[in-house]
Design an enzyme around this catalytic site. Structure first.
Site, PDB file in Angstrom:
ATOM      1  N   LYS A 186       0.954  -1.188  -0.076  1.00 34.70           N
ATOM      2  CA  LYS A 186       0.112  -0.048  -0.112  1.00 34.70           C
ATOM      3  C   LYS A 186       0.789   1.164   0.020  1.00 34.70           C
ATOM      4  O   LYS A 186       0.555   2.267  -0.779  1.00 34.70           O
ATOM      5  CB  LYS A 186      -0.857  -0.105   1.254  1.00 34.70           C
ATOM      6  CG  LYS A 186      -1.886  -1.316   1.206  1.00 34.70           C
ATOM      7  CD  LYS A 186      -2.925  -1.066   2.178  1.00 34.70           C
ATOM      8  CE  LYS A 186      -2.303  -1.385   3.551  1.00 34.70           C
ATOM      9  NZ  LYS A 186      -1.656  -2.664   4.013  1.00 34.70           N
ATOM     10  N   VAL A 187       1.766   1.352   0.885  1.00 36.64           N
ATOM     11  CA  VAL A 187       2.844   2.388   1.299  1.00 36.64           C
ATOM     12  C   VAL A 187       3.660   2.515  -0.154  1.00 36.64           C
ATOM     13  O   VAL A 187       3.768   3.672  -0.847  1.00 36.64           O
ATOM     14  CB  VAL A 187       3.559   2.719   2.392  1.00 36.64           C
ATOM     15  CG1 VAL A 187       4.301   3.868   2.125  1.00 36.64           C
ATOM     16  CG2 VAL A 187       2.472   2.673   3.562  1.00 36.64           C
ATOM     17  N   ASP A 206       9.439  -6.791  -5.176  1.00 40.04           N
ATOM     18  CA  ASP A 206       8.336  -7.132  -3.939  1.00 40.04           C
ATOM     19  C   ASP A 206       7.984  -8.666  -4.510  1.00 40.04           C
ATOM     20  O   ASP A 206       7.294  -8.494  -5.645  1.00 40.04           O
ATOM     21  CB  ASP A 206       7.199  -6.436  -4.098  1.00 40.04           C
ATOM     22  CG  ASP A 206       6.141  -6.809  -2.811  1.00 40.04           C
ATOM     23  OD1 ASP A 206       6.135  -8.040  -2.497  1.00 40.04           O
ATOM     24  OD2 ASP A 206       5.669  -5.943  -2.374  1.00 40.04           O
ATOM     25  N   VAL A 265      10.756   4.470   6.033  1.00 43.65           N
ATOM     26  CA  VAL A 265       9.711   4.746   6.702  1.00 43.65           C
ATOM     27  C   VAL A 265       8.853   3.420   7.048  1.00 43.65           C
ATOM     28  O   VAL A 265       7.881   3.531   7.494  1.00 43.65           O
ATOM     29  CB  VAL A 265       8.678   5.764   6.185  1.00 43.65           C
ATOM     30  CG1 VAL A 265       9.397   7.034   5.952  1.00 43.65           C
ATOM     31  CG2 VAL A 265       8.239   5.369   4.931  1.00 43.65           C
ATOM     32  N   ARG A 267      10.375  -0.081   8.797  1.00 44.39           N
ATOM     33  CA  ARG A 267      10.767  -0.652  10.341  1.00 44.39           C
ATOM     34  C   ARG A 267      12.362  -0.542  10.387  1.00 44.39           C
ATOM     35  O   ARG A 267      13.020  -0.877   9.498  1.00 44.39           O
ATOM     36  CB  ARG A 267      10.333  -1.985  10.574  1.00 44.39           C
ATOM     37  CG  ARG A 267       9.009  -1.896  10.859  1.00 44.39           C
ATOM     38  CD  ARG A 267       8.383  -1.162  11.989  1.00 44.39           C
ATOM     39  NE  ARG A 267       7.113  -1.260  12.572  1.00 44.39           N
ATOM     40  CZ  ARG A 267       6.182  -0.486  12.316  1.00 44.39           C
ATOM     41  NH1 ARG A 267       6.511   0.670  11.352  1.00 44.39           N
ATOM     42  NH2 ARG A 267       5.157  -0.426  12.585  1.00 44.39           N
ATOM     43  N   GLU A 296      13.421   1.944  19.387  1.00 43.62           N
ATOM     44  CA  GLU A 296      12.623   3.371  19.601  1.00 43.62           C
ATOM     45  C   GLU A 296      12.444   3.673  20.919  1.00 43.62           C
ATOM     46  O   GLU A 296      11.802   2.932  21.594  1.00 43.62           O
ATOM     47  CB  GLU A 296      11.579   3.359  18.575  1.00 43.62           C
ATOM     48  CG  GLU A 296      11.895   2.987  17.009  1.00 43.62           C
ATOM     49  CD  GLU A 296      10.842   3.186  16.097  1.00 43.62           C
ATOM     50  OE1 GLU A 296       9.537   3.357  16.661  1.00 43.62           O
ATOM     51  OE2 GLU A 296      10.893   3.191  14.955  1.00 43.62           O
ATOM     52  N   HIS A 315       9.622   8.620  14.139  1.00 42.62           N
ATOM     53  CA  HIS A 315       8.506   7.693  13.955  1.00 42.62           C
ATOM     54  C   HIS A 315       7.285   8.384  13.540  1.00 42.62           C
ATOM     55  O   HIS A 315       6.292   8.201  14.213  1.00 42.62           O
ATOM     56  CB  HIS A 315       8.200   6.577  14.773  1.00 42.62           C
ATOM     57  CG  HIS A 315       7.415   5.268  14.358  1.00 42.62           C
ATOM     58  ND1 HIS A 315       7.907   4.256  14.544  1.00 42.62           N
ATOM     59  CD2 HIS A 315       6.631   5.320  13.343  1.00 42.62           C
ATOM     60  CE1 HIS A 315       7.037   3.272  13.866  1.00 42.62           C
ATOM     61  NE2 HIS A 315       6.280   3.855  13.312  1.00 42.62           N
TER      62      HIS A 315
END
Ligand SMILES: NC(=O)c1ccc[n+]([C@@H]2O[C@H](COP(=O)([O-])OP(=O)(O)OC[C@H]3O[C@@H](n4cnc5c(N)ncnc54)[C@H](O)[C@@H]3O)[C@@H](O)[C@H]2O)c1
Ligand SMILES: O=C(O)[C@H](O)COP(=O)(O)O
Length: 579
Positions: A186-187, A206, A265, A267, A296, A315
């Protein structure tokens, strides 16, 4: 309607909820009627609209910045937990909940902070909010890429420190450059669309993406090696999984074009951060822009964060007003739906079966569970249940039948009568495996009506002795089969005997010599003890030989009643089975 009772077992009611019948089979739901409100623990800040939705249905306990110990204490009092990426929902959280926690809602996409195996083992549904922050994350990726290319953060810091350094902060252009997107979901797709608008040449890697979808956006799908070696910019958009963990490392950096720029953006864990520092120092990587980190927040003295060629944000990918409103509503709806017993469209650890399929299967779901309940109660002799074969006979093509829900109900029917384990759609396969029960399924096509999805279901337990030997078929398995008639499940086969008894209440199976007066004899014993007979059916091999009588009873007969039945001279064996 009968189906509702069975379906509502699929998700366990919280202590404050009681099962109720389904208003309509058209919408499959595991309907639960709230008699007192369930409690939802919200462990990280959630948008106001989502909180309002939750409050209409549940008591909402917002407790932010909890220590792991505080979280463990609170989940024992909660039916659902909502988190973002900042809360580790590990095994001890599920263990501490002592079975009360039914749903974990992840207000966002990544579920790497939730121990899915532990959730599944505890029968806890995990749902996420996979769509509402997509655009926000993509926009942040583009923002970081542009900011990095033009040294916006560094120049800003310098100017605020009083330095006017126009020569130092000459950037690079995006137009005409090759951008490799790793993770074309999606992103990744949204980043691709935007990058193309900026005049970049976009390729993607992918292993699971459809080439047609990539083509539609004008993106070429290439191998990992080709993507990273061709790229001037690399943007990461895959989930953190064992196979993507440290996907960018010393070896892969060595294959990149010198001077490549990296945006993450996704992980932090998908990059080996120490290797990235080395690649930055050696100049293989000219710049990196990072929103996410392995730990984090990262250490205050992190070499990566402090590197002059690295731009960082804490984040913030999903942190827009719009995305947080959307995520809050998306997760609140998913959690409330799950607490009501509805199957969630965003379940992460349970099958997602379309509502119309579930609706059609509703009476068969009940039939499957009841047949398995009967079959397991027929087992005798300490060997237990090891191997179960389920046959689904249908007039339709075998490929048309989605059996996951039926299999879960069969597992439930097999396990619950003989253990204290609660089985639901989430933990059924796991529980069967854990208990060493092998369930094999066979779909057979027979002449039948196209309207009904299944003509009959047969459950066979192999390698087990039976307390009612007549239930063992000629091939040696405890065998029961049934079908749905007018929406009601019926038992139609026991061993080699054909019967026909509605699967309601409980059942007494008797094997007797086929002779006149047997129905009356058993009926009058039950009548004397005020046990109401709902159905009776006799299946025989041949006249005056052996017959099996199946008797449906509304009340549970006492021991004395059962003894009296056993004393009727022509009764050779009998068993009482609870449904
Ligand atoms: N920074 C943020 O605030 C923020 C916001 C949203 C999403 N995210 C993260 O972005 C990532 C993508 O989110 P999404 O919503 O696009 O998820 P998605 O599931 O739609 O897409 C992920 C894609 O990665 C692909 N993939 C899986 N393994 C891969 C591999 N080995 N190599 C290449 N691709 C692989 C999948 O096939 C899938 O198409 C997730 O890690 C998510 O947690 C971060
Ligand atoms: O996976 C996600 O959805 C993002 O990383 C957002 O995480 P957050 O909800 O903690 O901002």
């Amino acid at each position: 309607m009968a189906a509702a009772t069975s379906q509502s077992h699929l998700l366990r009611p919280s202590p404050g909820l009681r099962r109720a019948s389904l208003p309509s089979p058209s919408r499959i739901s595991f309907a639960l009627r709230a008699v007192s409100k369930p409690t939802v623990l919200v462990a990280e800040k959630l948008g106001a609209a989502g909180l309002e939705l939750l409050k209409e249905f549940a008591n909402v306990d917002c407790a932010y910045n909890m220590t792991p110990e505080e979280l463990c204490a609170k989940v024992a009092l909660s039916d659902a937990l909502i988190v973002r990426s900042g809360t580790k929902v590990n095994r001890s959280v599920f263990e501490s909940s002592a079975g009360r926690l039914r749903v974990v809602g992840r207000a966002g996409v990544g579920i790497d902070n939730v121990d899915l195996a532990a959730a599944t083992e505890h029968g806890c549904l995990v749902v996420n909010a996979p769509t509402a922050n997509t655009v926000a994350a993509a926009e942040h990726g583009i923002a970081l890429m542009a900011a990095m290319a033009r040294n916006v953060a560094q120049a800003d810091a310098a100017l605020k420190a009083g330095k006017w350094q126009r020569n130092k902060y000459v950037g690079v252009s995006l137009v005409g450059k090759t951008l490799a997107i790793l993770g074309f979901g999606k992103v990744g797709s949204e980043v691709a669309r935007r990058a193309k608008g900026l005049g970049m040449h976009v390729v993607a890697h992918d292993p699971y993406a459809s080439a047609a979808r990539a083509r539609a956006i004008g993106v070429e799908l290439v191998s990992f090696e080709d993507a990273i070696s061709a790229a001037d910019f690399i943007s990461l958009h895959m989930p953190l999984t064992p196979s993507t963990d440290k996907m960018l490392n010393d070896e892969t950096f060595a294959k990149m074009k010198k001077g490549v720029r990296i945006v993450n953006v996704a992980r932090g864990g998908v990059i080996d951060e120490e290797a990235l520092v080395r690649a930055l120092d050696s100049g293989i990587v000219a710049q990196a822009a990072l929103d996410v980190f392995t730990v984090e927040p990262p250490a205050a003295d992190s070499k990566l964060v402090l590197h002059e060629n690295v731009t960082v944000t804490p984040h913030l990918g999903a942190s827009t007003v719009e995305a947080q409103e959307g995520v809050a509503i998306e997760i609140a709806e998913a959690v409330v739906g799950a607490l009501k017993g509805e199957l969630s469209a965003t379940a992460v650890n349970a099958p997602m079966v379309p509502a119309e399929v579930l609706s059609e299967l509703a009476p068969y779901v009940e039939l499957a569970e009841k047949l398995a309940r009967l079959a397991v109660q027929l087992v005798a002799g300490g060997g237990g249940v090891k191997s179960v074969k389920v046959t689904y006979a249908s007039g339709r093509s075998p490929d048309d039948l989605d059996t996951r829900v039926l299999r879960a109900m069969i597992t439930k029917g097999l396990i619950e009568p003989i253990s204290s384990v609660f089985v639901n759609l989430v933990n059924a396969d796991f529980t069967a495996k854990q208990r060493g029960i092998r369930i094999t399924e066979e779909r057979v096509q027979i002449d039948g009506t196209a309207e009904s999805p299944i003509e009959y279901i047969k459950v066979q337990i192999a390698q087990a002795g039976s307390k009612f030997p007549s239930a063992v078929s000629e091939t040696g398995e405890i065998t029961v089969a049934g079908r749905v008639k007018d929406g009601i499940p019926h038992l139609t086969e026991v061993g080699s005997f054909q019967v026909d008894v509605s699967l309601e209440g409980s059942i007494i199976l008797c094997r007797q010599v086929d002779q006149p007066g047997m129905i009356g004899a058993v009926g009058s014993v039950l009548g004397e003890q005020n046990v109401n007979v709902s159905f009776m059916s006799v299946g025989r091999i041949a006249p005056r030989k052996h017959a099996v009588m199946a008797i449906g009873v509304d009340e549970e007969p006492t021991k004395e009643t059962l003894t009296k039945i056993g004393e009727i001279p022509a009764i050779e064996e009998f068993v009482f089975l609870k449904l």
